[in-house]
Design a protein around this motif. Structure first.
Motif, PDB file in Angstrom:
ATOM      1  N   LEU A 203      43.766  40.784  53.821  1.00 23.65           N
ATOM      2  CA  LEU A 203      43.826  41.388  52.346  1.00 23.65           C
ATOM      3  C   LEU A 203      42.916  40.630  51.436  1.00 23.65           C
ATOM      4  CD1 LEU A 203      47.349  42.585  52.085  1.00 23.65           C
ATOM      5  CD2 LEU A 203      45.229  44.117  52.427  1.00 23.65           C
ATOM      6  N   LYS A 204      43.014  39.243  51.378  1.00 26.53           N
ATOM      7  CA  LYS A 204      42.025  38.452  50.498  1.00 26.53           C
ATOM      8  C   LYS A 204      40.704  38.432  51.195  1.00 26.53           C
ATOM      9  CE  LYS A 204      45.751  35.349  48.826  1.00 26.53           C
ATOM     10  NZ  LYS A 204      46.059  33.797  48.662  1.00 26.53           N
ATOM     11  N   ASN A 205      40.479  38.439  52.265  1.00 27.05           N
ATOM     12  CA  ASN A 205      38.997  38.695  52.824  1.00 27.05           C
ATOM     13  C   ASN A 205      38.526  40.028  52.323  1.00 27.05           C
ATOM     14  OD1 ASN A 205      38.899  36.150  54.156  1.00 27.05           O
ATOM     15  ND2 ASN A 205      39.618  36.927  55.986  1.00 27.05           N
ATOM     16  N   LEU A 206      39.176  41.004  52.552  1.00 27.76           N
ATOM     17  CA  LEU A 206      38.770  42.469  52.072  1.00 27.76           C
ATOM     18  C   LEU A 206      38.677  42.395  50.306  1.00 27.76           C
ATOM     19  CD1 LEU A 206      41.184  44.954  53.764  1.00 27.76           C
ATOM     20  CD2 LEU A 206      38.818  44.690  53.959  1.00 27.76           C
ATOM     21  N   LYS A 282      31.445  54.628  42.590  1.00 28.73           N
ATOM     22  CA  LYS A 282      31.840  53.520  43.439  1.00 28.73           C
ATOM     23  C   LYS A 282      32.652  52.365  42.699  1.00 28.73           C
ATOM     24  CE  LYS A 282      29.966  50.771  47.291  1.00 28.73           C
ATOM     25  NZ  LYS A 282      28.668  50.527  47.610  1.00 28.73           N
ATOM     26  N   ALA A 283      32.019  51.929  41.177  1.00 27.32           N
ATOM     27  CA  ALA A 283      32.511  51.143  40.611  1.00 27.32           C
ATOM     28  C   ALA A 283      33.964  51.346  40.077  1.00 27.32           C
ATOM     29  CB  ALA A 283      31.703  50.669  39.243  1.00 27.32           C
ATOM     30  N   LYS A 284      34.243  52.529  40.121  1.00 23.87           N
ATOM     31  CA  LYS A 284      35.534  52.838  39.519  1.00 23.87           C
ATOM     32  C   LYS A 284      36.672  52.875  40.868  1.00 23.87           C
ATOM     33  CE  LYS A 284      38.183  56.889  37.987  1.00 23.87           C
ATOM     34  NZ  LYS A 284      38.150  58.823  37.517  1.00 23.87           N
ATOM     35  N   ASN A 285      35.943  53.359  41.856  1.00 25.35           N
ATOM     36  CA  ASN A 285      36.760  53.260  43.352  1.00 25.35           C
ATOM     37  C   ASN A 285      37.329  51.902  43.631  1.00 25.35           C
ATOM     38  OD1 ASN A 285      36.697  56.091  43.357  1.00 25.35           O
ATOM     39  ND2 ASN A 285      35.033  56.296  44.804  1.00 25.35           N
ATOM     40  N   ILE A 286      36.152  51.044  43.260  1.00 26.07           N
ATOM     41  CA  ILE A 286      36.446  49.534  43.553  1.00 26.07           C
ATOM     42  C   ILE A 286      37.457  48.965  42.762  1.00 26.07           C
ATOM     43  CG2 ILE A 286      35.277  47.340  43.450  1.00 26.07           C
ATOM     44  CD1 ILE A 286      32.771  48.476  44.832  1.00 26.07           C
ATOM     45  N   HIS A 287      37.434  49.533  41.409  1.00 25.63           N
ATOM     46  CA  HIS A 287      38.430  49.039  40.635  1.00 25.63           C
ATOM     47  C   HIS A 287      39.853  49.258  41.024  1.00 25.63           C
ATOM     48  CE1 HIS A 287      40.495  47.884  36.999  1.00 25.63           C
ATOM     49  NE2 HIS A 287      40.820  48.946  36.717  1.00 25.63           N
ATOM     50  N   ILE A 288      40.008  50.676  41.424  1.00 27.72           N
ATOM     51  CA  ILE A 288      41.375  50.873  42.040  1.00 27.72           C
ATOM     52  C   ILE A 288      41.559  50.322  43.275  1.00 27.72           C
ATOM     53  CG2 ILE A 288      42.526  53.234  42.944  1.00 27.72           C
ATOM     54  CD1 ILE A 288      40.684  54.749  41.158  1.00 27.72           C
ATOM     55  N   GLU A 289      40.810  50.041  44.203  1.00 25.71           N
ATOM     56  CA  GLU A 289      41.144  49.373  45.460  1.00 25.71           C
ATOM     57  C   GLU A 289      41.224  48.042  45.217  1.00 25.71           C
ATOM     58  OE1 GLU A 289      39.086  48.724  49.841  1.00 25.71           O
ATOM     59  OE2 GLU A 289      37.834  49.805  48.269  1.00 25.71           O
ATOM     60  N   ARG A 290      40.497  47.289  44.131  1.00 28.27           N
ATOM     61  CA  ARG A 290      41.121  45.919  44.089  1.00 28.27           C
ATOM     62  C   ARG A 290      42.514  45.951  43.381  1.00 28.27           C
ATOM     63  NH1 ARG A 290      36.797  44.602  41.872  1.00 28.27           N
ATOM     64  NH2 ARG A 290      35.976  42.870  43.254  1.00 28.27           N
ATOM     65  N   GLU A 291      42.889  46.758  42.846  1.00 28.17           N
ATOM     66  CA  GLU A 291      44.486  46.805  41.926  1.00 28.17           C
ATOM     67  C   GLU A 291      45.310  47.079  43.337  1.00 28.17           C
ATOM     68  OE1 GLU A 291      44.411  49.791  39.012  1.00 28.17           O
ATOM     69  OE2 GLU A 291      43.952  48.348  37.226  1.00 28.17           O
ATOM     70  N   ASN A 292      44.978  47.850  44.017  1.00 30.68           N
ATOM     71  CA  ASN A 292      45.442  48.173  45.413  1.00 30.68           C
ATOM     72  C   ASN A 292      45.736  46.975  46.200  1.00 30.68           C
ATOM     73  OD1 ASN A 292      47.254  49.941  46.991  1.00 30.68           O
ATOM     74  ND2 ASN A 292      45.445  50.675  48.353  1.00 30.68           N
ATOM     75  N   LEU A 293      44.824  46.378  46.335  1.00 30.11           N
ATOM     76  CA  LEU A 293      44.846  45.149  47.307  1.00 30.11           C
ATOM     77  C   LEU A 293      45.698  44.139  46.643  1.00 30.11           C
ATOM     78  CD1 LEU A 293      41.094  44.894  48.536  1.00 30.11           C
ATOM     79  CD2 LEU A 293      43.344  45.438  49.842  1.00 30.11           C
ATOM     80  N   HIS A 294      45.509  44.100  45.224  1.00 29.13           N
ATOM     81  CA  HIS A 294      46.359  42.959  44.690  1.00 29.13           C
ATOM     82  C   HIS A 294      47.667  43.337  44.793  1.00 29.13           C
ATOM     83  CE1 HIS A 294      43.658  40.161  42.776  1.00 29.13           C
ATOM     84  NE2 HIS A 294      42.905  40.904  42.194  1.00 29.13           N
ATOM     85  N   SER A 295      48.227  44.452  44.593  1.00 21.86           N
ATOM     86  CA  SER A 295      49.716  45.026  44.622  1.00 21.86           C
ATOM     87  C   SER A 295      50.080  44.627  45.983  1.00 21.86           C
ATOM     88  CB  SER A 295      49.700  46.445  44.382  1.00 21.86           C
ATOM     89  OG  SER A 295      48.989  47.526  45.167  1.00 21.86           O
ATOM     90  N   LYS A 296      49.355  44.914  47.132  1.00 24.87           N
ATOM     91  CA  LYS A 296      49.870  44.573  48.532  1.00 24.87           C
ATOM     92  C   LYS A 296      49.915  43.103  48.665  1.00 24.87           C
ATOM     93  CE  LYS A 296      47.616  48.703  50.662  1.00 24.87           C
ATOM     94  NZ  LYS A 296      46.385  49.071  51.734  1.00 24.87           N
TER      95      LYS A 296
END
Length: 442
Positions: A203-206, A282-296
């Motif tokens: 997850l950190k690599n992602l 894409k910037a908005k989606n990456i922000h969501i994905e980053r938050e999702n990865l942090h929560s995981k």
């Protein structure tokens, strides 16, 4: 197990008059409650043992034919005899249970015999009713299947003459468990923590591979500027131009490459506006994905912390329920996790979105949990309109604490039926008619 140990355990068991309860609590472990004393018989090949423990948390339910016969024949049965076969590591527990018509004699034969280790249920004529392990005639001279006559094992060629006296059987049985537990617990912790660390690393690599939102926003601004410059200079662009040199809004020279295959110059600005919109999305989606990865990652870190502090194997097994069936595998719990304790499904939100999802999915009679006066994960216990045992509530409250806070100490967990919880906004709620459980995080 050694023969002298079994002999002395059998002498200890002879004081009991009945079997109050009996069930399989792990793949190879049978829990027998003698009068009011629970004793565990582990019939794992190569690692069989008998022990006592006080901190058992049931995480599995078994309903195989062996388990049904075990309950039917021995629960609330009177003990007629408990003996050990001469010069063999086999315990025979003979019981009498009453039906509407007659008394029924049944034998539970517990064999601590290396590769032949087994638990076999026999009728009064020593015909097999069921067995923990069925053995086919093609693999052994001694067939172990329902309806067959149980043949005796060949006598042991060598049996230990050791005759060590066990001074305190109860203390010994507890020590057997503690010694075994620590070894298994350390091994299980090592395996599970290694697995979780690999997941966290992935997850950190992602996370590190994600593009930067600011860079994407800058690219969007550049494409938008190009589009506006094109609109302002449409009259200067020829249909056959491959590039156009202009001055930007600050008076600086800029060369804009004209996209190929343009049918009309009016399309050019639209192409750049579309590029700008895609960069912003894409910037908005990456922000969501980053938050999702942090929560995981945070969820897995808290899971690892729970494993590291686990006092028994069951605390770890709760976190790793058996895999869903192939049909159910299509459902992926991205924002919330499901655990199973004694057959009860417990859902926990990994993030705010997960908390919202389980709140919306819960039925009115399900149990909802949350830390008192502290932001925390939401918990839902599926009740199926059943009463939830206190031990399940306690374990669910402990999950709520472990996956919500890092600091050790005493915490209060409120719980109530979902019908008493009102969603105010997102995962913010008001609730009434609640009770509170105290949990200590160590």
């Amino acid at each position: 197990m050694k023969y002298y140990e079994l002999k002395q355990i059998v002498e200890y068991l002879k004081k009991f008059k009945k079997i109050s309860d009996i069930e399989r609590v792990d793949d190879n472990v049978i829990k027998i409650v003698f009068d009011e004393e629970p004793i565990y018989f582990d019939l794992s090949k190569g690692d069989s043992k008998i022990y006592k423990r006080d901190d058992f948390v049931k995480t599995k339910r078994y309903n195989a034919p062996f388990d049904i016969v075990l309950q039917k024949r021995f629960k609330k049965a009177k003990i007629k005899d408990i003996s050990i076969l001469d010069n063999d590591k086999i315990i025979k527990i003979t019981t009498i249970s009453s039906s509407s018509y007659k008394e029924i004699k049944t034998i539970l034969q517990l064999e601590f015999t290396g590769r032949n280790t087994n638990a076999i249920i026999l009728d009064e004529n020593e015909n097999i009713l069921e067995a923990l392990r069925h053995i086919d005639i093609s693999t052994s001279f001694r067939e172990v299947k329902p309806g067959k006559k149980l043949l005796p094992l060949p006598p042991l060629k060598k049996i230990s003459n050791e005759d060590k006296k066990i001074e305190n059987i109860e203390k010994y049985l507890y020590e057997v468990f503690q010694n075994s537990l620590q070894k298994k617990l350390d091994s299980l912790k090592s395996v599970k923590i290694y697995t979780i660390n690999k997941q966290i690393e992935k997850l950190k690599n992602l996370l590190n591979s994600l593009e930067n939102e600011k860079d994407l926003q800058n690219l969007a601004q550049i494409e938008e500027m190009k589009a506006n410059l094109i609109l302002a200079n449409l009259h200067n662009i020829k249909p056959y131009d491959k590039e156009i040199k202009l001055k930007d809004f600050e008076g600086k020279d800029i060369t804009i490459q004209i996209p190929p295959n343009i049918k009309s110059t009016s399309q050019i600005a639209d192409i750049f506006f579309n590029k700008a919109r895609k960069f912003r999305q894409k910037a908005k989606n990456i922000h969501i994905e980053r938050e999702n990865l942090h929560s995981k990652i945070l969820f897995l870190e808290r899971m690892k912390n729970r494993i590291e502090n686990a006092k028994n194997i069951e605390e770890i097994e709760i976190l790793f329920p058996k895999k869903e069936s192939q049909k159910s595998k299509k459902v992926k719990f991205k924002n919330y996790e499901k655990f199973i304790i004694e057959g009860f499904e417990i859902y926990i939100g990994k993030n705010e979105k997960g908390n919202i999802e389980i709140l919306k999915k819960a039925k009115a009679s399900d149990i909802w949990m949350h830390l008192k006066d502290i932001p925390s994960a939401h918990i839902i216990i599926k009740t199926n309109k059943q009463n939830i045992p206190q031990n399940i509530l306690q374990e669910a409250a402990k999950l709520c604490v472990d996956f919500s806070v890092e600091q050790k100490g005493d915490y209060l967990v409120d719980f109530t039926q979902r019908r008493n919880v009102k969603i105010i906004e997102n995962a913010h709620v008001n609730y009434v008619n609640y009770k509170t459980i105290k949990v200590r995080k160590v």
